[in-house]
Design a protein around this motif. Sequence first.
Motif, mmCIF file in Angstrom:
data_model
loop_
_atom_site.group_PDB
_atom_site.id
_atom_site.type_symbol
_atom_site.label_atom_id
_atom_site.label_comp_id
_atom_site.label_asym_id
_atom_site.label_seq_id
_atom_site.Cartn_x
_atom_site.Cartn_y
_atom_site.Cartn_z
ATOM 1 N N GLU A 254 4.010 -0.454 11.430
ATOM 2 C CA GLU A 254 3.720 0.721 10.597
ATOM 3 C C GLU A 254 4.348 0.571 9.210
ATOM 4 O O GLU A 254 3.732 0.915 8.198
ATOM 5 N N CYS B 200 -0.034 -0.682 1.537
ATOM 6 C CA CYS B 200 -0.498 0.407 0.664
ATOM 7 C C CYS B 200 0.218 0.378 -0.677
ATOM 8 O O CYS B 200 -0.389 0.639 -1.724
ATOM 9 N N ASN C 171 -2.960 2.101 -2.505
ATOM 10 C CA ASN C 171 -3.649 3.074 -1.661
ATOM 11 C C ASN C 171 -2.673 4.026 -0.989
ATOM 12 O O ASN C 171 -1.462 3.782 -0.957
ATOM 13 N N ASN C 172 -3.199 5.102 -0.414
ATOM 14 C CA ASN C 172 -2.444 5.969 0.487
ATOM 15 C C ASN C 172 -2.775 5.595 1.919
ATOM 16 O O ASN C 172 -3.785 4.932 2.191
ATOM 17 N N LEU C 173 -1.961 6.049 2.846
ATOM 18 C CA LEU C 173 -2.215 5.760 4.252
ATOM 19 C C LEU C 173 -3.557 6.315 4.712
ATOM 20 O O LEU C 173 -4.193 5.759 5.612
ATOM 21 N N ASP C 174 -4.002 7.403 4.079
ATOM 22 C CA ASP C 174 -5.261 8.019 4.500
ATOM 23 C C ASP C 174 -6.444 7.637 3.613
ATOM 24 O O ASP C 174 -7.503 8.248 3.675
ATOM 25 N N THR C 175 -6.286 6.611 2.751
ATOM 26 C CA THR C 175 -7.400 6.152 1.924
ATOM 27 C C THR C 175 -8.486 5.542 2.802
ATOM 28 O O THR C 175 -8.200 4.626 3.582
ATOM 29 N N PRO C 176 -9.735 6.015 2.713
ATOM 30 C CA PRO C 176 -10.805 5.459 3.557
ATOM 31 C C PRO C 176 -11.088 3.992 3.225
ATOM 32 O O PRO C 176 -11.016 3.575 2.076
ATOM 33 N N ARG D 97 -9.568 1.302 3.390
ATOM 34 C CA ARG D 97 -8.579 0.474 2.696
ATOM 35 C C ARG D 97 -8.259 -0.781 3.505
ATOM 36 O O ARG D 97 -8.575 -0.871 4.694
ATOM 37 N N LYS E 170 -6.223 -3.018 5.746
ATOM 38 C CA LYS E 170 -5.184 -2.805 6.749
ATOM 39 C C LYS E 170 -5.325 -3.830 7.855
ATOM 40 O O LYS E 170 -6.387 -4.425 8.035
ATOM 41 N N GLY F 93 1.224 10.308 0.587
ATOM 42 C CA GLY F 93 0.447 11.387 0.006
ATOM 43 C C GLY F 93 1.236 12.641 -0.296
ATOM 44 O O GLY F 93 0.661 13.717 -0.477
ATOM 45 N N THR G 71 8.768 15.019 8.428
ATOM 46 C CA THR G 71 8.025 14.217 7.446
ATOM 47 C C THR G 71 8.983 13.451 6.540
ATOM 48 O O THR G 71 8.786 12.258 6.267
#
Length: 964
Positions: free
Chosen positions: A220, A227, A232-237, A239, A241, A449, A489
């Motif tokens: 992780e 990223c 990128n962000n972890l939730d970037t579509p 991307r 990885k 994010g 978080t």
Amino acid sequence: MTLAPNDFVHLHTHSEFSLLDGLGRITDLVDTSVKHGFDSLGVTDHGALYGQVAFYQAATKAGIKPIIGVETYVARRSMRDKEGKADSQPFHLVLLATDLAGYRNLCRLITDAHIDGYYYKPRIDREHLARYSEGLVGLSACLGGEVPKALEVDDWELAREVAGSYADILGRDRFFLELQDHGIPEQRRLNDQLLRLAPEMGLPLVVTNDLHYVHRQQHEAHDVLLCVGTGNNLDTPNRMKFESSEFYLKSAAEMAALFPDQREALLNTRRIAEMVDLRLPLGELRIPHFPVPEGETVETWLRKECEAGLVRRYGAITPELQQRLDYELGVIISMGYAGYFLIVADFVNWARSQAIATTCRGSAPGSIVTYTLGITPVDPLHYGLPFERFLNPDRVTMPDIDVDFEDERRDEVINYVSRKYGTDHVAQIITFGTMLARAAIRDVGRVMGLGYGDVDRIAKAVPNQLGIKLADALEMSPQLKEMHDGDPTIGRLVGFAQQLEGVARNASTHAAGVVISREPLTELMPLQKATNSDALMTQYEMHGIEALGLLKFDFLGLSNLTILRKAVDLIREHRGIEVDLDHIPLDDATTFELLASGETTGVFQLESAGMRRYIRELRPTSVYDLAAMVALYRPGPMDNIPAYIRRKHGQERVEYLHPLLEPYLDKTYGIFVYQEDIMAAAIALGGFTGPEADTLGYAIRKKKSAVLRAQKEKFVSQAAERGVPAGTIDAVFKAFEPFERYGFNKAHATCYGLIAYQTAYLKANYTVEYMTSVLTAFRDNAEKVAAAIAECRRMGIEVLGPDVRYSHKAFTVEGESIRFGLLAVKNVGESAIDSIVAARTDAPFRSLGDVCSRIDLRLCNRKVLEALAQVGALGAFGHPRQVLDALDLAIADGQAAADQRASGMDGMFFMASESRRSDGPLPDVPPLTDRIRLGWEKDLLGLYLTGHPMGDVAERISAYTQTY
């Protein structure tokens, strides 16, 4: 199927030096390999060999055979083809060095990939590989390899051609097809294809695990790192990885379980490891060859140069001088460093011959050899500087002569060295930026994010302490601890940041380090282009350079040397006085009056508010005082400043912890100020030799507890034998404690104290010229320029605004005033200024139209002219609004003039120049409001220049701020 740990070897490994793609720290990779029972390990970072010396050292120390390799990039066409998408996605290929010839070829290939083949990635091609293939083993790499890419589209003919080509280049027993299984369907399909291709082509198979981190649980954190690298962000579509958590350092048993039917391919890793017999040439001193006259050696020539310098520096040679020189030369020559001193002396003296100001910092001024060779301006005997702090035969370290040059001319000296020793023998040194605690939090927060404000608040909760670790920050900062424990978080953010902190983030050029080699550098290391430059830099950082036996030469840039040299030039130009800074009086009353006033804006090392207060209280009377303040004004020793000041002025009794310390501490009134004071105490009280005293000081500075314990026992024992009371011994060691936090060495402080004096001398005695030089040096720093202008006004020196009739690039002396330089105006470049200065050479400008007709409007375009108008530089022809309203007409006239000159009609044109439309009166329009004028000044100059009283200026600034 079972495998013994040593039956398998990892050959496809990415460390942290696969920048922002690898999370494997070298020590963790090696330590975990030892735990798994491996006896060999390969490291193959992307496109470079950055960490290979550190890996080689760590692996060798741990009893593991290091296998040096790279996952290189192979151009789709030629490595020199660089066109769009056709060349932007190179193939991967793993190369491993089996011997020294292979290592050198690897260095050559990687160097050429970076210098000649770089296009998105550093690339080679098969033709280039064939030229440098000796000693190399190749693996077909991951899904990005050339063979795998052909099989991905079921182009078997191409796959056979590519595989056969690599086999022909490297040898059929030295090119292997890689089997990998990270739980990815595409890999399993490829494996089936490779199992079919290998027997067809008669090529061996090998099992690898393309690892990018050491432990499974790091996957992780590695995803976060990716990223960071890709923005990128972890939730970037969609991307980039890694699709599984299998890219870690697996045991031999785990690898066997993945490939139960491929025993031979697993054992081929052992077979490749056994091919490797590479020993890097570490530990052998490689001083470059320095040319000396026929019949001389570097040793005999160094002695002759020093003997001549001794006469030049001192005149009559006393036994004390000769003894000191003979001692130092004996140490230097016995350690093999004679050539090093000659090289440094050569480029320093070349710089001086070119009127490039230079000095020396660090411990090197403690050597009479550096003084007689002209490397340092500081007399070590006069200032009581011990040689052993610089070079200690009992604690063998590389000599380190840090030389300062004018910051604007440093590159000239490096270019001289390149010419003298050959461009393939000289390179600047790389350095790696790492993720520090606060930066790691900011990077991870962005990737997760989170809002900027929230992340900023978390980062600022980390104590502002150099090199602090997040684990320590959590203990030291209750605010950070509370956020970490109270919000899952934030806890996750800090957890990721802890895994990333300290990891190499980027490569850049070391601010000072240059290496000069005896042999071509690519025989020892790979090179690449320096940051923002076409110069070359090494791919190994300074510790790797030193491990290879190469000496690092420090070429530092110091703006204050530029200020000094330019001020001396201005004094010569305007007053006809030649100032030799090496021979100015060191007891000048005017200089010490200036220092005592605390008005030290523009004076080296003495500008900060705190330092100005202490200097005012101290009222220095010698360079010794200035050196002491330079050393004391640091964390730790700062506590001694008040006592130093009181003792100087007789407000507190001067006391010595022991009478034997008085000869050493009399100039500092009995207070321990410098690192060398520790050495003095060890010699005076403990009977230490100079080298032994330096070893004690080194143990204190570097917190070497084992060494310090032994040295302290020795000091206590020997001091007691010499009759020193136990209480005094304890008090002396108590005085050493601040040096565990920070301590300045005396040689460095003396050099800097001397520069402080020189800058104060010029400011006190040649104020206009000196402040002009200061303004020029800081022209790109609006805050410093504003401070310098305020200082000029305080001293009654008028700073005149920019004016196209008089201004040059830099600030200039104009009578007893200073004229603003045009380079300090935003949007005005050097070529535009050159055009203006050249145009007014024969006759002064008469009007706005005259300006535009004589300058080169291609260089000095409308944008430049607008900026000049807005800051008042065209004010001789009208106020800014008038000039701006007339600018279009003036430019049109200027363009017409340029067209007529180009057509050969310039004579006719200038006969009619009286009728130029823009030569008449400028439009009758009201002047600018103060608010707008001040706004333009702030935008284009970075400060408010107009010479109103300060209160009035403040009101106008306030009005401007409220309006905008």
